[in-house]
Design a protein around this motif. Structure first.
Motif, mmCIF file in Angstrom:
data_model
loop_
_atom_site.group_PDB
_atom_site.id
_atom_site.type_symbol
_atom_site.label_atom_id
_atom_site.label_comp_id
_atom_site.label_asym_id
_atom_site.label_seq_id
_atom_site.Cartn_x
_atom_site.Cartn_y
_atom_site.Cartn_z
ATOM 1 N N THR A 113 0.820 -1.215 0.000
ATOM 2 C CA THR A 113 0.000 0.000 0.000
ATOM 3 C C THR A 113 0.853 1.265 0.000
ATOM 4 O O THR A 113 0.416 2.318 -0.483
ATOM 5 C CB THR A 113 -0.921 0.011 1.228
ATOM 6 O OG1 THR A 113 -0.132 -0.187 2.422
ATOM 7 C CG2 THR A 113 -1.972 -1.077 1.126
ATOM 8 N N THR A 114 2.077 1.207 0.538
ATOM 9 C CA THR A 114 2.956 2.382 0.532
ATOM 10 C C THR A 114 3.453 2.714 -0.872
ATOM 11 O O THR A 114 3.761 3.874 -1.161
ATOM 12 C CB THR A 114 4.158 2.130 1.448
ATOM 13 O OG1 THR A 114 4.843 0.942 1.020
ATOM 14 C CG2 THR A 114 3.709 1.933 2.885
ATOM 15 N N PHE A 115 3.506 1.733 -1.747
ATOM 16 C CA PHE A 115 3.980 1.969 -3.111
ATOM 17 C C PHE A 115 2.842 2.320 -4.075
ATOM 18 O O PHE A 115 3.041 3.089 -5.014
ATOM 19 C CB PHE A 115 4.723 0.731 -3.634
ATOM 20 C CG PHE A 115 5.921 0.365 -2.810
ATOM 21 C CD1 PHE A 115 7.127 1.057 -2.939
ATOM 22 C CD2 PHE A 115 5.858 -0.674 -1.884
ATOM 23 C CE1 PHE A 115 8.222 0.722 -2.180
ATOM 24 C CE2 PHE A 115 6.958 -1.012 -1.124
ATOM 25 C CZ PHE A 115 8.144 -0.318 -1.262
ATOM 26 N N ILE A 116 1.678 1.755 -3.838
ATOM 27 C CA ILE A 116 0.569 2.003 -4.764
ATOM 28 C C ILE A 116 -0.367 3.093 -4.236
ATOM 29 O O ILE A 116 -1.373 3.412 -4.870
ATOM 30 C CB ILE A 116 -0.231 0.718 -5.019
ATOM 31 C CG1 ILE A 116 -0.810 0.156 -3.704
ATOM 32 C CG2 ILE A 116 0.636 -0.329 -5.701
ATOM 33 C CD1 ILE A 116 -1.665 -1.106 -3.889
ATOM 34 N N HIS A 117 -0.002 3.692 -3.087
ATOM 35 C CA HIS A 117 -0.746 4.812 -2.494
ATOM 36 C C HIS A 117 -2.228 4.465 -2.286
ATOM 37 O O HIS A 117 -3.129 5.191 -2.718
ATOM 38 C CB HIS A 117 -0.624 6.063 -3.379
ATOM 39 C CG HIS A 117 0.785 6.467 -3.609
ATOM 40 N ND1 HIS A 117 1.592 7.018 -2.621
ATOM 41 C CD2 HIS A 117 1.568 6.373 -4.733
ATOM 42 C CE1 HIS A 117 2.796 7.264 -3.119
ATOM 43 N NE2 HIS A 117 2.810 6.881 -4.403
ATOM 44 N N LYS A 118 -2.468 3.351 -1.633
ATOM 45 C CA LYS A 118 -3.813 2.945 -1.255
ATOM 46 C C LYS A 118 -3.863 2.646 0.232
ATOM 47 O O LYS A 118 -2.824 2.423 0.864
ATOM 48 C CB LYS A 118 -4.281 1.729 -2.060
ATOM 49 C CG LYS A 118 -4.592 2.044 -3.516
ATOM 50 C CD LYS A 118 -5.238 0.843 -4.205
ATOM 51 C CE LYS A 118 -5.631 1.186 -5.630
ATOM 52 N NZ LYS A 118 -6.300 0.042 -6.301
ATOM 53 N N SER A 119 -5.057 2.655 0.781
ATOM 54 C CA SER A 119 -5.219 2.408 2.216
ATOM 55 C C SER A 119 -4.892 0.952 2.536
ATOM 56 O O SER A 119 -5.185 0.057 1.735
ATOM 57 C CB SER A 119 -6.649 2.727 2.663
ATOM 58 O OG SER A 119 -7.571 1.938 1.942
ATOM 59 N N PRO A 120 -4.272 0.713 3.674
ATOM 60 C CA PRO A 120 -3.939 -0.673 4.055
ATOM 61 C C PRO A 120 -5.208 -1.484 4.318
ATOM 62 O O PRO A 120 -6.268 -0.920 4.582
ATOM 63 C CB PRO A 120 -3.110 -0.496 5.326
ATOM 64 C CG PRO A 120 -3.523 0.826 5.879
ATOM 65 C CD PRO A 120 -3.850 1.676 4.696
ATOM 66 N N PRO A 121 -5.109 -2.781 4.250
ATOM 67 C CA PRO A 121 -6.300 -3.618 4.481
ATOM 68 C C PRO A 121 -6.764 -3.531 5.927
ATOM 69 O O PRO A 121 -5.945 -3.410 6.848
ATOM 70 C CB PRO A 121 -5.818 -5.027 4.135
ATOM 71 C CG PRO A 121 -4.351 -4.986 4.360
ATOM 72 C CD PRO A 121 -3.915 -3.595 3.973
#
Length: 243
Positions: A113-121
């Motif tokens: 998620t840090t690389f694809i800029h999305k919220s963690p699960p």
């Protein structure tokens, strides 16, 4: 005076007629209830099949009131049986493989998620509630104590008929257990619980008369067996003490 006496006689006759009609109507009303009471039901039940299973959601599942949940439960049980019995998968291996896959996916997803800029699960907190667990343990304890009390009563030698019935039941279970393992036996019972009650509920008017005939025949054979065999068996010390 004569007219007054005639009126009294007429009123008395009317009361008697009304009483007779009232008694006949009451007897006619009682006849259907008596006929209903005489209707044979399997295992002597007096309640509908849904209430026999306790009502509620579990009875709805067994009687297919909610077809999606019933089909899902039967499908999951079938998948588990195929997985462990036919494919010879082991429970510990399955649990370990499932945990490995789940943890690996969540770990990689959380770091990606840090690389694809999305919220963690969102990983939910799993905790076993105390009250339902205690209720289950309490019910299990009561059922075990009840079974132990029944076995103790049978072993005391007071009821020969019940003793023979239980021995025959255990003997049949031992034969079935020699044919298949516990998982297969559990799956067979699970399938029967999800098929036999709903079939009986649908065709109970046809099944009950057949069951009544079978019960009558079994009772006839039991009477013959009791006269020829059971009556010749000594009842033990408990009977002598009564005399």
């Amino acid at each position: 005076m004569a007219e007054h006496e005639e009126k009294k006689e007429e009123s008395l006759i009317e009361k008697i007629v009304d009483k007779i009609h009232g008694d006949s109507s009451d007897s006619e009303d009682e006849k259907p209830s008596e006929l209903k009471a005489k209707i044979f039901r399997l295992f002597g039940r007096e309640k509908p099949v849904h209430q026999v299973f306790g009502g509620g959601k579990h009875a709805d599942v067994l009687l297919w009131r909610n077809k999606k949940i019933s089909a899902g439960a039967l499908g999951v049980a079938t998948a588990i049986w195929i997985l462990f019995e036919l494919l010879e998968y082991h429970l510990l291996t399955l649990v370990c493989h499932g945990l490995i896959i789940t943890l690996a996916v969540l770990f990689l997803w959380s770091n990606a998620t840090t690389f694809i800029h999305k919220s963690p699960p969102h990983i939910p907190k799993v905790s076993i509630p105390e009250e339902p667990l205690l209720q289950f343990v309490s019910v299990l304890r009561l059922e075990i104590n009840r079974a132990a009390a029944v076995l103790r009563e049978i072993a005391s030698g007071r009821d020969l008929k019940k003793f023979l019935a239980v021995i025959a039941g255990f003997w049949i279970l031992s034969i079935v257990g020699s044919w298949c393992n516990f998982l297969t036996l559990f799956y067979i019972v699970f399938v029967l619980l999800h098929t036999v009650p709903v079939i009986y509920e649908k065709y109970e008017d046809k099944i009950d008369p057949l069951a009544e005939k079978a019960t009558i025949e079994i009772k006839k054979h039991y009477v013959v067996f009791e006269e020829k065999v059971l009556s010749k068996i000594p009842r033990g010390l408990s009977k002598n003490k009564k005399h």
